[in-house]
Enzyme design. Sequence first.
Site, mmCIF file in Angstrom:
data_model
loop_
_atom_site.group_PDB
_atom_site.id
_atom_site.type_symbol
_atom_site.label_atom_id
_atom_site.label_comp_id
_atom_site.label_asym_id
_atom_site.label_seq_id
_atom_site.Cartn_x
_atom_site.Cartn_y
_atom_site.Cartn_z
ATOM 1 N N ASP A 30 0.414 -2.458 2.991
ATOM 2 C CA ASP A 30 0.672 -1.078 3.377
ATOM 3 C C ASP A 30 2.010 -1.004 4.090
ATOM 4 O O ASP A 30 2.250 -1.731 5.054
ATOM 5 C CB ASP A 30 -0.443 -0.586 4.301
ATOM 6 C CG ASP A 30 -0.410 0.913 4.511
ATOM 7 O OD1 ASP A 30 0.687 1.491 4.461
ATOM 8 O OD2 ASP A 30 -1.483 1.502 4.729
ATOM 9 N N THR A 38 -6.827 0.788 6.847
ATOM 10 C CA THR A 38 -6.590 -0.376 7.701
ATOM 11 C C THR A 38 -7.760 -0.599 8.645
ATOM 12 O O THR A 38 -8.229 -1.736 8.819
ATOM 13 C CB THR A 38 -5.291 -0.206 8.499
ATOM 14 O OG1 THR A 38 -4.192 -0.106 7.587
ATOM 15 C CG2 THR A 38 -5.059 -1.386 9.426
ATOM 16 N N SER A 39 -8.244 0.457 9.253
ATOM 17 C CA SER A 39 -9.392 0.324 10.164
ATOM 18 C C SER A 39 -10.609 -0.227 9.428
ATOM 19 O O SER A 39 -11.318 -1.102 9.939
ATOM 20 C CB SER A 39 -9.728 1.677 10.794
ATOM 21 O OG SER A 39 -8.660 2.145 11.588
#
Length: 594
Positions: free
Chosen positions: A48, A25-26
């Site tokens: 996700d 995600t980052s």
Amino acid sequence: MTHPAFLDQLPKFAFFTGKGGVGKTSAACATALTLADRGETVLLVSTDPASNIGQVFGQPIGSRITPLNTTPGVDALEIDPETAAATYRESIISPVRGLLPEREIQTMTEQLSGSCTTEIASFNEFADLIADPDRTSGYDHVLFDTAPTGHTIRLLELPGDWSQFIDEGKGDTSCLGPMAGLESRRIVYRATVNALSDPTRTVLVLVARAQHSAIHEAERTCRELTALGMGNQHLLINALMPDLDDDPLAAAIRDQEHRELATLPSRLAHLPRTTTTLHARNVVGVDQLREFFATTPTHPVHSADPTHEPPRDYPPLTDLVDQLAAQTHGLFMTLGKGGVGKTTVATAIAVALAERGREVLLTTTDPAGNLTETLNGTVANLTIAKIDPDQALREYQDEVLATKGTRLDATGRAQLMEDLQSPCTQEVAVFRKFSEAIREAHDRIVVIDTAPSGHTLLLLDATGSYHREMLRQMGDNLVATPLTRLQDPNYTKMIIVTLPETTPILEAEQLQRDLQRASITPWAWIVNRSVAAAHPASEFLHTVADGEIPQIKHVQHLTERMAVVPLLPTPPIGQDSLHSLSQSAPLARSASAR
């Protein structure tokens, strides 16, 4: 702000895939911001189940395309896999509700409650974004946080009439049930798969940490997707430990990471690669995202929160071992997603119990030879049994093909064989082997380092396998089957292993809910590889520890029993190292100081 090499000539679609907690995600959010800063328009999509895009950018997003207030040029969409799976499940079941007996409805519901259904339902949601050019015509790039697995894509490419295959009762194992409602969307899936395999339209970013399990998962994903024609891949090694001269723990971890990178599998070593440095704080907000790809990110000064619980107060693993050692026999299982260290924790528990004089059988899906090397010798009172999951799967596949498969044509056998390659099927196959170890727990302590999910247990029950068949044969007589043994807290104690990070804990929560559906309540949780419990020396790692404390507090609200295992400077190999893993925090502190 620097940018990774994969942004040069970036195609329309980019997928970020990897194990939970590696930083997908980052990486996706930082990529979106980098592209927006270059003046490009981006749609950021998450499939996700532990999505926190909204948290990263500081605003709620949800299931509708939402412009990001802090990042002009970026819109975001969060597809909730559980909601998508529930909607998809109901679309299949509702037409027959009232027409079939309630028992059959329950069976269908459980067949459609596993990970395969969730994957397919999620794919069903974002396929339209890829297959319909009008949906994304206003964006230069579409970034997906998580990608479909090779197994899902192979399912979508299978020939034949899936609905008929199910109706005739030929595919009632694990995955072809979820396929029953997808026949009408075959054209959409074909367009989607074509886009995924076109290097001018799609790149797959394999995100991993410089840890053996995460790299192994990236290599497996690389191999599977390459075999399906999806060869445009980029390797992103995330969160490498920075050079910290004032912390022996950090130096030891950095050396271990460098050894992992120096011995990458050849398949990964030949991919273009980007590396990022560990951030002391969670990557939240635009300023942090702009530093994500920086080679020398700013390291904030530690500022302790006086409301945080002191790390020294965390219960050590030895407290749980002392309670387990009160038994002379029983079944102890460690559960958790791959990469959280459940095999190491199970081995440490088995060693500690054996040292306390208990007769212990350690059963694992790792080859017994490797465990022997990990133990670096024999341990009195400890026996290791080998369960080879690949062999168990082959035996189960052969058995099913020799029965159901004999009635099928070539197309039907291809469909059945694909179903038999699913993760759910392997769980069933391995569980059959585990059943033998479950019986042995009558006479001694048995420690198992992997356990089937609640879905698998209910699927075995709902489809008339061992549990129901035994009840039918015995009539009203009381009978103990593997499932009833697992449901008995006096016989079985299940221990969830996780990491002090958001995504692994969310995944562990789902696992606990899954087990509770099977009337199993986990006995305890273990938070593994905690920086906070290791009492680091550097200000940088103190800040990392501060970020763990809210996660550990959250776990305390989820369970009656918890232990926190410190991050060790080197992987625990040998009896002495495994012994230290199960001891209290002061011993961990001395280990990190070496």
